[in-house]
Design an enzyme around this catalytic site. Structure first.
Site, mmCIF file in Angstrom:
data_model
loop_
_atom_site.group_PDB
_atom_site.id
_atom_site.type_symbol
_atom_site.label_atom_id
_atom_site.label_comp_id
_atom_site.label_asym_id
_atom_site.label_seq_id
_atom_site.Cartn_x
_atom_site.Cartn_y
_atom_site.Cartn_z
ATOM 1 N N LYS A 1 21.865 -81.450 -8.721
ATOM 2 C CA LYS A 1 22.241 -81.061 -10.087
ATOM 3 C C LYS A 1 22.360 -82.293 -10.986
ATOM 4 O O LYS A 1 21.804 -82.327 -12.078
ATOM 5 C CB LYS A 1 23.591 -80.328 -10.065
ATOM 6 C CG LYS A 1 24.184 -80.100 -11.450
ATOM 7 C CD LYS A 1 25.484 -79.331 -11.403
ATOM 8 C CE LYS A 1 26.714 -80.179 -11.269
ATOM 9 N NZ LYS A 1 27.104 -80.933 -12.468
ATOM 10 N N ASN A 2 23.093 -83.304 -10.501
ATOM 11 C CA ASN A 2 23.393 -84.437 -11.376
ATOM 12 C C ASN A 2 22.199 -85.364 -11.594
ATOM 13 O O ASN A 2 22.262 -86.267 -12.428
ATOM 14 C CB ASN A 2 24.590 -85.236 -10.836
ATOM 15 C CG ASN A 2 25.890 -84.488 -11.063
ATOM 16 O OD1 ASN A 2 25.912 -83.438 -11.716
ATOM 17 N ND2 ASN A 2 26.978 -85.023 -10.519
ATOM 18 N N CYS B 1 38.202 -81.039 -20.951
ATOM 19 C CA CYS B 1 37.599 -80.356 -19.816
ATOM 20 C C CYS B 1 38.688 -80.186 -18.781
ATOM 21 O O CYS B 1 39.643 -80.949 -18.749
ATOM 22 C CB CYS B 1 36.461 -81.216 -19.293
ATOM 23 S SG CYS B 1 35.918 -80.778 -17.668
ATOM 24 N N ARG C 1 37.928 -86.785 -20.422
ATOM 25 C CA ARG C 1 36.497 -87.108 -20.378
ATOM 26 C C ARG C 1 35.878 -87.414 -21.743
ATOM 27 O O ARG C 1 35.008 -86.692 -22.226
ATOM 28 C CB ARG C 1 35.711 -85.985 -19.686
ATOM 29 C CG ARG C 1 36.178 -85.732 -18.287
ATOM 30 C CD ARG C 1 35.397 -84.649 -17.619
ATOM 31 N NE ARG C 1 34.191 -85.135 -16.967
ATOM 32 C CZ ARG C 1 33.422 -84.366 -16.194
ATOM 33 N NH1 ARG C 1 33.716 -83.113 -16.021
ATOM 34 N NH2 ARG C 1 32.365 -84.870 -15.616
ATOM 35 N N PRO C 2 36.307 -88.510 -22.356
ATOM 36 C CA PRO C 2 35.718 -88.876 -23.652
ATOM 37 C C PRO C 2 34.280 -89.386 -23.499
ATOM 38 O O PRO C 2 33.813 -89.623 -22.391
ATOM 39 C CB PRO C 2 36.633 -90.006 -24.139
ATOM 40 C CG PRO C 2 37.239 -90.574 -22.904
ATOM 41 C CD PRO C 2 37.311 -89.467 -21.901
ATOM 42 N N VAL C 3 33.574 -89.540 -24.639
ATOM 43 C CA VAL C 3 32.195 -90.069 -24.611
ATOM 44 C C VAL C 3 32.089 -91.342 -25.457
ATOM 45 O O VAL C 3 31.029 -91.686 -25.948
ATOM 46 C CB VAL C 3 31.159 -89.016 -25.082
ATOM 47 C CG1 VAL C 3 31.024 -87.892 -24.066
ATOM 48 C CG2 VAL C 3 31.506 -88.455 -26.459
ATOM 49 N N ASP C 4 33.242 -92.032 -25.581
ATOM 50 C CA ASP C 4 33.258 -93.223 -26.433
ATOM 51 C C ASP C 4 32.260 -94.296 -25.979
ATOM 52 O O ASP C 4 31.691 -95.010 -26.801
ATOM 53 C CB ASP C 4 34.680 -93.808 -26.480
ATOM 54 C CG ASP C 4 35.238 -94.096 -25.092
ATOM 55 O OD1 ASP C 4 35.191 -93.181 -24.239
ATOM 56 O OD2 ASP C 4 35.684 -95.227 -24.842
ATOM 57 N N ASP D 1 33.403 -86.110 -6.572
ATOM 58 C CA ASP D 1 32.877 -84.749 -6.432
ATOM 59 C C ASP D 1 33.012 -84.204 -5.006
ATOM 60 O O ASP D 1 32.654 -83.046 -4.762
ATOM 61 C CB ASP D 1 31.404 -84.696 -6.879
ATOM 62 C CG ASP D 1 31.265 -84.771 -8.394
ATOM 63 O OD1 ASP D 1 32.287 -84.675 -9.090
ATOM 64 O OD2 ASP D 1 30.121 -84.927 -8.868
ATOM 65 N N ARG E 1 27.417 -72.762 -11.373
ATOM 66 C CA ARG E 1 26.982 -73.902 -12.185
ATOM 67 C C ARG E 1 26.365 -74.991 -11.308
ATOM 68 O O ARG E 1 25.502 -75.732 -11.778
ATOM 69 C CB ARG E 1 28.173 -74.500 -12.933
ATOM 70 C CG ARG E 1 28.689 -73.635 -14.051
ATOM 71 C CD ARG E 1 29.706 -74.388 -14.863
ATOM 72 N NE ARG E 1 29.219 -75.732 -15.120
ATOM 73 C CZ ARG E 1 29.982 -76.779 -15.381
ATOM 74 N NH1 ARG E 1 31.281 -76.656 -15.428
ATOM 75 N NH2 ARG E 1 29.451 -77.960 -15.612
HETATM 76 C C1 UD1 Z 1 29.359 -87.568 -13.779
HETATM 77 C C2 UD1 Z 1 28.967 -86.372 -12.947
HETATM 78 C C3 UD1 Z 1 30.203 -85.728 -12.337
HETATM 79 C C4 UD1 Z 1 31.029 -86.763 -11.578
HETATM 80 C C5 UD1 Z 1 31.296 -87.986 -12.435
HETATM 81 C C6 UD1 Z 1 31.952 -89.124 -11.663
HETATM 82 C C7 UD1 Z 1 26.960 -85.589 -14.030
HETATM 83 C C8 UD1 Z 1 26.287 -84.543 -14.850
HETATM 84 N N1 UD1 Z 1 28.272 -85.430 -13.791
HETATM 85 O O1 UD1 Z 1 30.181 -87.085 -14.834
HETATM 86 O O2 UD1 Z 1 29.784 -84.685 -11.462
HETATM 87 O O3 UD1 Z 1 32.271 -86.198 -11.197
HETATM 88 O O4 UD1 Z 1 30.056 -88.506 -12.977
HETATM 89 O O5 UD1 Z 1 31.187 -89.482 -10.572
HETATM 90 O O6 UD1 Z 1 26.321 -86.516 -13.559
HETATM 91 N N2 UD1 Z 1 34.813 -92.091 -19.477
HETATM 92 C C9 UD1 Z 1 35.332 -92.607 -20.647
HETATM 93 N N3 UD1 Z 1 34.482 -92.782 -21.714
HETATM 94 C C10 UD1 Z 1 33.164 -92.460 -21.664
HETATM 95 C C11 UD1 Z 1 32.647 -91.947 -20.459
HETATM 96 C C12 UD1 Z 1 33.495 -91.770 -19.375
HETATM 97 O O7 UD1 Z 1 36.518 -92.908 -20.730
HETATM 98 O O8 UD1 Z 1 32.466 -92.627 -22.673
HETATM 99 C C13 UD1 Z 1 35.704 -91.910 -18.286
HETATM 100 C C14 UD1 Z 1 35.850 -90.472 -17.858
HETATM 101 O O9 UD1 Z 1 36.868 -89.821 -18.573
HETATM 102 C C15 UD1 Z 1 36.175 -90.623 -16.383
HETATM 103 C C16 UD1 Z 1 35.358 -91.857 -15.980
HETATM 104 O O10 UD1 Z 1 35.069 -92.548 -17.194
HETATM 105 O O11 UD1 Z 1 37.541 -90.893 -16.202
HETATM 106 C C17 UD1 Z 1 34.060 -91.565 -15.266
HETATM 107 O O12 UD1 Z 1 33.357 -90.588 -15.976
HETATM 108 P P1 UD1 Z 1 31.771 -90.470 -15.968
HETATM 109 O O13 UD1 Z 1 31.201 -91.316 -14.881
HETATM 110 O O14 UD1 Z 1 31.276 -90.677 -17.349
HETATM 111 O O15 UD1 Z 1 31.591 -88.944 -15.573
HETATM 112 P P2 UD1 Z 1 30.453 -88.015 -16.099
HETATM 113 O O16 UD1 Z 1 29.248 -88.859 -16.338
HETATM 114 O O17 UD1 Z 1 30.947 -87.131 -17.176
#
Ligand code: UD1
Length: 422
Positions: A22-23, A116, A121-124, A310, A402
């Site tokens: 999936k990922n 979530c 889980r921000p996207v900053d 995961d 999912r």
């Molecule tokens: C991906 C996987 C998910 C897995 C996770 C961690 C996909 C589609 N999903 O999720 O199954 O559990 O990796 O291995 O591949 N963070 C920030 N700012 C950001 C981005 C992330 O603070 O801009 C934080 C998140 O809140 C979290 C950590 O960084 O605490 C890791 O998150 P991230 O690796 O980004 O997870 P996803 O990519 O969403």
């Protein structure tokens, strides 16, 4: 709404074919946005998240044809670089369209993913990286609106050091950089095998990327990408989930179509539980002596190659019926113990303090009515149901759909008593 009904106690025996990851599939589907030529993907799993991504791509103007696990995507007529709230809210990974859209069309409007169940889980980091590449980014009515700043709407190469290791952040920024003017370096990059799989697909499309699988990616932008055919890697989390199910429930099962080299941390832990595991070229066999409880194990989640978050919930379920006490420490997401509340309802002994759960194994769990709260939490309840006495009814299994391709068929084929009910 569908429920899963499991009658526990059966030993599992036979073969389970593992589906595409999936990922890996989600970012690679989004990579189709980067080219005006068709991208053909094989081994795409049949999952709700894949269906959502295809819906998202279609409404942007991508032509999608699906034949079993092969998907052909043609983004030559991409005309609507928008990801609306009603799709993004159901799947956070929709954020993966942001960078390919800006890279190819110079602009994008992507609804900001909300909070979530498993944390804020921000996207900053995605946004910070895009800005370093010259994009102007603003938040407008709940949407991320991004425009490439450079001449002809192009991004420019940059040096990006992410504040933390982010998987989709690394993938998004890699997809921004492949069409940028000049070189990009991403430091502190995620090393997950799914990042490598995406890089391999992009390279097949003509991208110039080195360092995939390390924490430093070097990407030299090219003017355009071409079409390609790529086979999505096997799902290491699905593999780990079934191995853990057998380690807990007992039996003798061979998983086929696996990539065991992506599973070192999980295989080591399962070995510590006392499971006998044999690894072949693309298969893994697990055998458990009858009537023997697994040993409890300690795990600490961290970015790859350490133990994956995961797989945390599934190992917690195994610890619930193990001999001894296992300490589970979650370092990636701040709210990822929701399955513990449900496992307690089945008779588990779990003490949680902050990001640590201390699980003391009990001789048996009792079937109960439980609720799935997120994808991997659901998988842990399935494992608990397989080992529990009596019937377990799992509500809200849309979470499982999912991320697990044909879960009940695969489990039933190895002798589990699992059934879907309205
Ligand atoms: C991906 C996987 C998910 C897995 C996770 C961690 C996909 C589609 N999903 O999720 O199954 O559990 O990796 O291995 O591949 N963070 C920030 N700012 C950001 C981005 C992330 O603070 O801009 C934080 C998140 O809140 C979290 C950590 O960084 O605490 C890791 O998150 P991230 O690796 O980004 O997870 P996803 O990519 O969403």
């Amino acid at each position: 709404m569908h429920k899963l009904v499991i009658t526990g106690g059966a030993r599992l025996k036979g073969e389970i074919p593992v589906s595409g990851a999936k990922n890996a599939a989600l970012p690679i589907l989004c990579a189709s946005l980067l080219s005006a030529e068709p991208l053909v993907l094989e081994n795409v799993p049949a999952l709700e998240d894949v269906a959502t991504t295809l819906k998202l791509l279609r409404q942007m103007g991508v032509a999608v044809e699906r034949d079993g696990s092969t998907v052909r995507l043609d983004a030559s007529r991409l005309d609507n670089p928008v990801a609306p709230y009603d799709l993004v809210k159901t799947m956070r990974a929709s954020i993966l369209v942001l960078c390919p859209l800006v890279a190819r069309t110079g602009r994008a409007r992507v609804s900001l993913p909300g909070g979530c169940a498993i944390g804020a889980r921000p996207v900053d980091q995605h946004i910070k990286g895009l800005e370093l590449m010259g994009a102007k980014v603003r938040i407008e009515h709940g949407d991320i609106v991004a425009e490439a700043g450079g001449p002809e709407g192009k991004l420019r190469g940059a040096r990006i050091v992410t504040d933390l290791v982010t998987v989709t952040g690394t993938e998004n920024l890699m997809m921004a950089a492949v069409l940028a003017d000049g070189d990009t370096v991403i430091e502190n990059a995620a090393r997950e095998p799914e990042v490598v799989d995406l890089a391999e697909c992009l390279i097949a499309m003509g991208a110039r990327i080195s360092g995939a699988g390390t924490d430093r990616l070097l990407i030299s932008g090219v003017p355009t990408l071409k079409g390609a055919t790529h086979r999505v890697m096997p799902d290491r989390i699905e593999t780990g989930t079934y191995l853990t199910a057998v380690a807990a429930a007992g039996g003798d099962v061979t998983l086929t179509g696996v990539r065991s080299d992506t599973l070192d941390a999980v295989l080591q832990k399962l070995g510590e539980t006392g499971a006998w595991i044999e690894i072949g070229a693309d298969r893994a066999t697990i055998r458990i002596v009858a009537d023997r409880r697994p040993h409890a194990v300690n795990i600490r989640t961290a970015p790859y190659p350490a133990f994956p978050t995961d797989m945390q919930a599934q190992i917690m379920a195994l610890n619930c019926i193990a001999e001894g006490t296992g300490v589970v420490t979650e370092t990636i997401f701040e709210n990822r113990f929701m399955h513990a509340q449900e496992l307690l309802r089945m008779g588990a002994s779990i003490d949680i303090e902050g990001n640590t759960a201390v699980v003391t194994g009990v001789a048996r769990l009792a079937g109960a009515h439980v609720m799935a709260t997120d994808l991997r939490a659901s998988a842990s309840l399935v494992i608990a149901g397989l080992v529990a006495e009596g019937e377990t009814v799992i509500d809200r299994i849309y979470h499982l759909d999912r991320g697990y391709d044909g879960l009940e068929q695969k489990l039933a084929a190895v002798g589990a008593q699992v059934m879907r009910r309205r």
